[in-house]
Design a protein around this motif. Sequence first.
Motif, PDB file in Angstrom:
ATOM      1  N   GLY A  83      40.385  35.010  43.171  1.00 46.66           N
ATOM      2  CA  GLY A  83      38.923  35.416  42.949  1.00 46.66           C
ATOM      3  C   GLY A  83      38.929  36.820  42.253  1.00 46.66           C
ATOM      4  O   GLY A  83      37.804  37.010  42.582  1.00 46.66           O
ATOM      5  N   ALA A  84      39.839  37.269  42.050  1.00 46.65           N
ATOM      6  CA  ALA A  84      39.568  38.822  41.619  1.00 46.65           C
ATOM      7  C   ALA A  84      38.576  38.835  40.508  1.00 46.65           C
ATOM      8  O   ALA A  84      37.914  39.850  40.383  1.00 46.65           O
ATOM      9  CB  ALA A  84      41.068  39.234  41.026  1.00 46.65           C
ATOM     10  N   CYS A  85      38.728  37.674  39.523  1.00 51.28           N
ATOM     11  CA  CYS A  85      37.755  37.584  38.455  1.00 51.28           C
ATOM     12  C   CYS A  85      36.154  37.565  38.723  1.00 51.28           C
ATOM     13  O   CYS A  85      35.402  37.936  37.885  1.00 51.28           O
ATOM     14  CB  CYS A  85      38.230  36.437  37.666  1.00 51.28           C
ATOM     15  SG  CYS A  85      38.556  34.832  38.838  1.00 51.28           S
ATOM     16  N   ILE A  86      36.010  36.948  39.871  1.00 50.50           N
ATOM     17  CA  ILE A  86      34.485  36.809  40.495  1.00 50.50           C
ATOM     18  C   ILE A  86      33.669  38.037  40.017  1.00 50.50           C
ATOM     19  O   ILE A  86      32.552  37.892  39.526  1.00 50.50           O
ATOM     20  CB  ILE A  86      34.473  36.195  41.535  1.00 50.50           C
ATOM     21  CG1 ILE A  86      34.999  34.947  41.961  1.00 50.50           C
ATOM     22  CG2 ILE A  86      33.088  36.322  42.324  1.00 50.50           C
ATOM     23  CD1 ILE A  86      35.336  34.629  43.317  1.00 50.50           C
ATOM     24  N   SER A  87      34.275  39.226  40.743  1.00 53.14           N
ATOM     25  CA  SER A  87      32.993  40.321  40.730  1.00 53.14           C
ATOM     26  C   SER A  87      32.968  40.927  39.642  1.00 53.14           C
ATOM     27  O   SER A  87      31.937  41.725  39.112  1.00 53.14           O
ATOM     28  CB  SER A  87      33.374  41.406  41.876  1.00 53.14           C
ATOM     29  OG  SER A  87      34.788  41.861  41.332  1.00 53.14           O
ATOM     30  N   VAL A  88      33.743  40.803  38.561  1.00 52.24           N
ATOM     31  CA  VAL A  88      33.752  41.424  37.113  1.00 52.24           C
ATOM     32  C   VAL A  88      32.812  40.664  36.008  1.00 52.24           C
ATOM     33  O   VAL A  88      32.329  41.117  35.071  1.00 52.24           O
ATOM     34  CB  VAL A  88      34.960  42.052  36.393  1.00 52.24           C
ATOM     35  CG1 VAL A  88      35.710  42.817  37.338  1.00 52.24           C
ATOM     36  CG2 VAL A  88      35.875  40.728  36.334  1.00 52.24           C
TER      37      VAL A  88
ATOM     38  N   THR B 330      28.513  41.924  44.251  1.00 48.13           N
ATOM     39  CA  THR B 330      29.485  40.922  44.312  1.00 48.13           C
ATOM     40  C   THR B 330      30.743  41.478  44.744  1.00 48.13           C
ATOM     41  O   THR B 330      31.305  42.609  44.261  1.00 48.13           O
ATOM     42  CB  THR B 330      29.596  40.586  42.870  1.00 48.13           C
ATOM     43  OG1 THR B 330      28.081  40.016  42.533  1.00 48.13           O
ATOM     44  CG2 THR B 330      30.165  39.053  43.136  1.00 48.13           C
ATOM     45  N   SER B 332      35.260  40.638  45.291  1.00 52.95           N
ATOM     46  CA  SER B 332      35.908  39.645  45.122  1.00 52.95           C
ATOM     47  C   SER B 332      37.069  40.163  45.808  1.00 52.95           C
ATOM     48  O   SER B 332      37.378  41.270  45.771  1.00 52.95           O
ATOM     49  CB  SER B 332      36.067  39.364  43.584  1.00 52.95           C
ATOM     50  OG  SER B 332      36.403  40.430  43.006  1.00 52.95           O
ATOM     51  N   PRO B 333      37.953  39.018  46.282  1.00 53.92           N
ATOM     52  CA  PRO B 333      39.182  39.379  47.073  1.00 53.92           C
ATOM     53  C   PRO B 333      40.258  39.625  45.864  1.00 53.92           C
ATOM     54  O   PRO B 333      40.126  39.015  44.923  1.00 53.92           O
ATOM     55  CB  PRO B 333      39.542  38.169  47.941  1.00 53.92           C
ATOM     56  CG  PRO B 333      38.497  37.128  47.517  1.00 53.92           C
ATOM     57  CD  PRO B 333      37.667  37.667  46.522  1.00 53.92           C
TER      58      PRO B 333
END
Lengths: 129, 503
Positions: A83-88, B330, B332-333
Motif C-alpha cells: 500500500g505504499a502507493c496509496i499516499s502519493v 493520507t 501509507s504503510p
Amino acid sequence: MKITLHATPDITPRPLIAEVILETRALLNIDRADVKPKGGEVVIDVPPDIYDQVAVAFEKRGATITALEQPLIKDDDECVNCGACISVCPTGVISFREDWSVQMDLDKCVQCGACVTMCPHGALTVLKS
Amino acid sequence: MITVTDKTIQDINAKIADGSVHVVTAEEMPDIVAELGPVGAAKEIDIVTTGTFGAMCSSGAFLNFGHSDPPIKMQKVWLNDVEAYAGLAAIDAYIGATQLSESRGMEYGGAHVIEDLVAGKSIDIHATAYGTDCYPRKVLDTTVTIDDLNQATMFNPRNGYQKYNVATNCTDRTLYTYMGTLLPDCGNVTYSGAGVLSPMYNDPTYQTIGVGSRIFLCGGQGYVTGQGTQHDPDNNFATMMVQGDLKQMDKKYLRGATFHGYGTSLYVGIGIPIPILNADIAKATAVTDADITTNVLDYGVARRSRPILRQVTYEELKSGMIDINGREITTSPMSSFHDARAIAGELKDWIQKGTFYPTLPVERLPNTGVVFKPMKQIGEQPTVADVMAKRVITIQQGLTVENAAKVIMEGNFNHLPVVSDEDRLVGIITAWDIAKAVAKNKRDKLDDIMTRTVVTADASEPIDIVARRLEQHNISALPVVDKHSRVSGIITSDDISKLVARR
C-alpha cells in the motif's frame, strides 16, 4: 468517464476546451495537461451522458480523442499489497480492501505515474495512450 | 510465581505432537484475553503467532561457491554485477541487500540477487584475485543457481524492529527516502511495522524471543541468533539478528525492492511463535494497534535528530489519515499488513500440522540498558560559518541592471544578493543573469531579472548538507542569512571544493 484529448501544434493555441464547454455546456474537469512542442495532451473527465456531444465538438475542431481504458496495470505477482502507493496518489485511486489487499478505482486514475515511482516492487505500469 | 496455569515448552510441544495444541494469531488474542482474562487465556491458548513483512535493509546472505579448478581465492566477487564481500577465506562471500548493481544502479541490488537465487534463477559470477601458490587463478567467470551453492545462509544483522518511526516531509520539495517518496508540505505520511502482529511487541520483555528461538523466516525455518544491531529496548526499538537456510525459502516471503532515488532493500517475512507459558505472556500478546505509540518525524531535516511533529498510534496510522498541524494527511504503510497476516497464519498452520516446534531461547535478549549510541566522530564537522565569505557585497532593490553589472565587475565575483530597504534578502542576481538581460536588451530594473526565490543557507549548517543543496538546485552559491533574512555571508561551491581538497 475519462478521455485523452490530443491537439496538434496548429490548434494547440486555441482555447479548444473553453469553446467545447461553451458549446456543449458540459461540466468538463481537467485532470492533467501536457503541452509539448509536438502538441498538447489533456486528460479530461467527461460526464458520460454528454460524452457523444463532447466528442463531436472536439473532433470538428481538429482534435482527436481517445477513451482512457485500463490506464494503470498492476502486476499481481510483484505486488506485495504493502500500500505504499496509496499516499502519493493525487486522486485517491488506491485503497485497502477489508483484508488489507490493495484495490484500484481506475475511473479516477489520471496516469500521473506517482504510484509507479513509489512502488518498491516495480509492480505498477502506466499505459501511455 | 508459579501458578496452575504455567506451562513448559515441553508441555506445549507434546500437545503439538498429539495434535491438541491451541494456536491463535496475535490479531485474535486481544479479544480472547478480554473475554477470559490473562489467566484464563494462558490456560486456553498454547501459542500466539506473530508476523511482519517489510523492508529490512540490514539483511544479506553468506554463500559458499565451492572450489574452482584451478582454485581461486576470491578477492573481489560480483553476482549479477552486484559486489559481495569476499574478505572471508577463498570462496565464501556475503551479499548485502543494499549493495547496488554496478551497471544497473538502483533498479537492481543485492536484495534482488537474493530474490533471484531463491527463485531458482541463474546468477552470473565474476571474481578476481591476486593469485597465490595454493590459489593460482586470478579471474573467474561462471554462472550458478542456488542448487550449485554448498551453503546459502541468510544472515541478517538487524531485522524485525519492534516499532518504527513515521515519516513526513515539511520542506517544499519532494524527498526520496528509505521511507518512500515523501511529498512536499507534509503531503503524505509513510510508516512501517505490523502493529498488532509485531513479533517483539507481543513479547515486549523478550521472555520467549532470544538466542536460539526458532522462527518463520521467509517461508523457511530459521533462528534468532541474538540482539540485532542498534537494539534499543528502552525505547521499544528492539531488533533481532536472524539466520536461516536460503534454500528453504520462498520468494513469496522474500522480495527485492527499490526505493526510488534511495536504493535497494529486502522485504523479509518473519513470524515468531510466542509460547504462552504464563498469564504475563498471555497478557502481553493482547497488545493492540491502539496500544503502540510512535513518533512522526520530519524527514526534511537531514540530521541525526529529526524533529518530532507528533505522537501517533498504529491504530491512527492504519485508519488511513492522520492530523498534522490541523490538516488530514493520507498515510501509507511501506510494510505489508496483508502479508504479515499471511505469515502469522502460515506459522499457525505449520504448528497445528506438527511441522514446526517452538523453542525457548538459550539466552534472552537484553530488555533494558542497551544504548544505541551515536557515532564517535573525530574533529569538528565544518559548518557554513567556517567556510563562508563573511564580507559579502549586496545591492539595493530598485537599482538598475547596469548598477549591478558594475558592482559585479568591480568585486570580481558572480553572485550578488539583492536586499530591501530594511536590509532583508529579496533576490539574487548572477553575472549570467546580467549577460542574458543585456542580450535581451532588458537593462532597466534589476527587480525584473533577479531570481526571487532564493535558496539560502544557515551559518550553523554542516557543509555536507549545504553541498547537497547546491547540487540539488544546480547552483553554485548560497547567501547565508540569519533568522531576520539579513545576509551575513555567502558560500560557494568553490569554497566547499577548497575545503574538501584540504581534508
